[in-house]
Design an enzyme around this catalytic site. Structure first.
Site, PDB file in Angstrom:
ATOM      1  CG  ASP A  98     -12.905 -59.452 -10.317  1.00 57.57           C
ATOM      2  OD1 ASP A  98     -12.249 -60.512 -10.280  1.00 57.57           O
ATOM      3  OD2 ASP A  98     -12.564 -58.459 -10.995  1.00 57.57           O
ATOM      4  CB  SER A 131      -0.119 -61.333 -11.575  1.00 56.50           C
ATOM      5  OG  SER A 131      -0.966 -61.464 -12.701  1.00 56.50           O
ATOM      6  CE1 TYR A 145       2.426 -60.703  -8.834  1.00 57.76           C
ATOM      7  CE2 TYR A 145       4.147 -62.156  -9.648  1.00 57.76           C
ATOM      8  CZ  TYR A 145       2.882 -61.975  -9.120  1.00 57.76           C
ATOM      9  OH  TYR A 145       2.080 -63.058  -8.879  1.00 57.76           O
TER      10      TYR A 145
END
Ligand code: UDP
Length: 333
Positions: A32, A79, A143
């Site tokens: 991450d 997102s 998106y």
């Protein structure tokens, strides 16, 4: 054989990692960048690497140090629909171009399976409800387009390099680990349920409901809510499906039941026992009237059985997190 979770410090990714560890998976590797994720969200038993999946030398190092990785579960993406309308190139760069970089390195290391977060936003304004996997995909925002392009890139990579893939098209994700130890923490928060619960906590004054003149029973948007633990289970089933040698294919993940924004508000009032002041506001651009999944295919082919099949159970789990973490992970410094 072990699984690499990309974006394992994010909302859904952290529930995936927790689930893998709790189910007794011997080794879980997490990558991450911590741009939107939280280090504290990652289960302490996972092996953690901080870095960007588009940094190919970094990813080569992860695969070199963990040669037993045979499958990747990919959650690492931006997102937010509204942000994508303003900054489309950010989405095509991070989400879509990032996928190209990732697949190149996976191919170099012979990693042949990938399960990834796709979205109901790839369907745009759907022709039919409930939405099936065969419903035409015509995204109406960058998106959704960035995710559809990722699906397309994977289709051709499967054909050329034999990298098998399963896109899981999520509907609205809500809820948290029921013990309240991990949950949803976006900065800034834009999603309906977390904002409603922040009002219940007194962190915000009121919830603005975006539009009540939609073509739905009470005029507010209808959405289909699914819990991150149920999503996590679907990802595991999808990895198993690929490891068994099955062909690449997409699945919708939702509860197959719709709730209007006002129904969510009412349910949250009931679960929390708080008043939760609400005000009507203008429509938010780009919101379709109704999004409800048909998830029959996931149930039939993968054997997926969502456990959180009751909206009050989902809201109660989210409330366990929000009420015990009024400032989220509190790591923004
Ligand atoms: N919504 C709302 N007020 C808010 C945030 C969201 O009325 O402060 C509505 C939004 O217009 C949509 C629904 O809640 O109809 C779900 O939105 P969310 O952003 O949670 O998820 P999305 O459907 O965009 O993935």
């Amino acid at each position: 054989m072990s699984i690499l979770v990309l974006g394992g410090a994010g909302y859904i990714g952290s529930h995936m990692v927790d689930r893998l560890v709790e189910k007794g998976e011997e080794k879980v590797v997490v990558v991450d960048s911590l741009v939107t994720g939280h280090r504290a969200a990652v289960h302490p038993d996972a092996i953690f690497y901080q870095g960007d999946l588009a940094d190919q030398d970094f990813m080569r190092n992860v695969f070199t140090e963990n040669p037993d990785i045979d499958a990747v579960i990919h959650f690492a993406a931006y997102s937010l629909v509204a942000e994508s309308m303003e900054k489309p190139l950010k989405y095509f760069d991070n989400n879509t171009a990032g996928m190209v970089k990732l697949l190149e390195v996976m191919n170099e290391f012979g990693v042949k399976y990938i399960v990834f977060s796709s979205t109901a936003a790839t369907y745009g304004l759907p022709d039919e409800i409930p939405i099936k996997e065969t419903t035409p995909q015509r995204p109406i925002n960058p998106y959704g387009e960035s995710k559809l392009m990722m699906e397309t890139i994977m289709k051709w990579s499967d054909q050329a390099y034999g990298i098998k893939f399963v896109p899981l098209r999520y509907f609205n994700v809500a809820g948290a680990k029921p013990d309240g130890s991990i949950g949803e923490d976006h900065g800034p928060e834009t999603h309906l349920l977390p904002i409603i619960l922040q009002v219940a906590q007194g962190v915000r004054e009121k919830i603005m409901i975006f539009g009540n003149d939609y073509n739905t029973p009470d005029g507010t948007n209808v959405r289909d809510y699914v819990h991150p633990f149920d999503l996590a289970d679907a990802h595991l089933l999808a990895v198993k499906y690929l490891r068994e040698g099955n062909p690449s294919t997409a699945f919708n993940l939702g509860s197959s039941t719709g709730f209007s924004n006002l129904q969510i508000l009412e349910a949250a009032r009931k679960v929390t026992g708080k008043e939760i002041p609400a005000e009507l506001a203008d429509r938010r651009p780009g919101d379709p009237d109704t999004l409800i999944a048909s998830s029959d295919k996931a149930r039939e082919v993968l054997g997926w059985k969502p456990q959180f099949d009751d909206i009050e159970k989902i809201i109660a789990s989210a409330w366990a997190w929000h009420s015990s973490h009024p400032n989220g992970y509190d790591d923004r410094g």
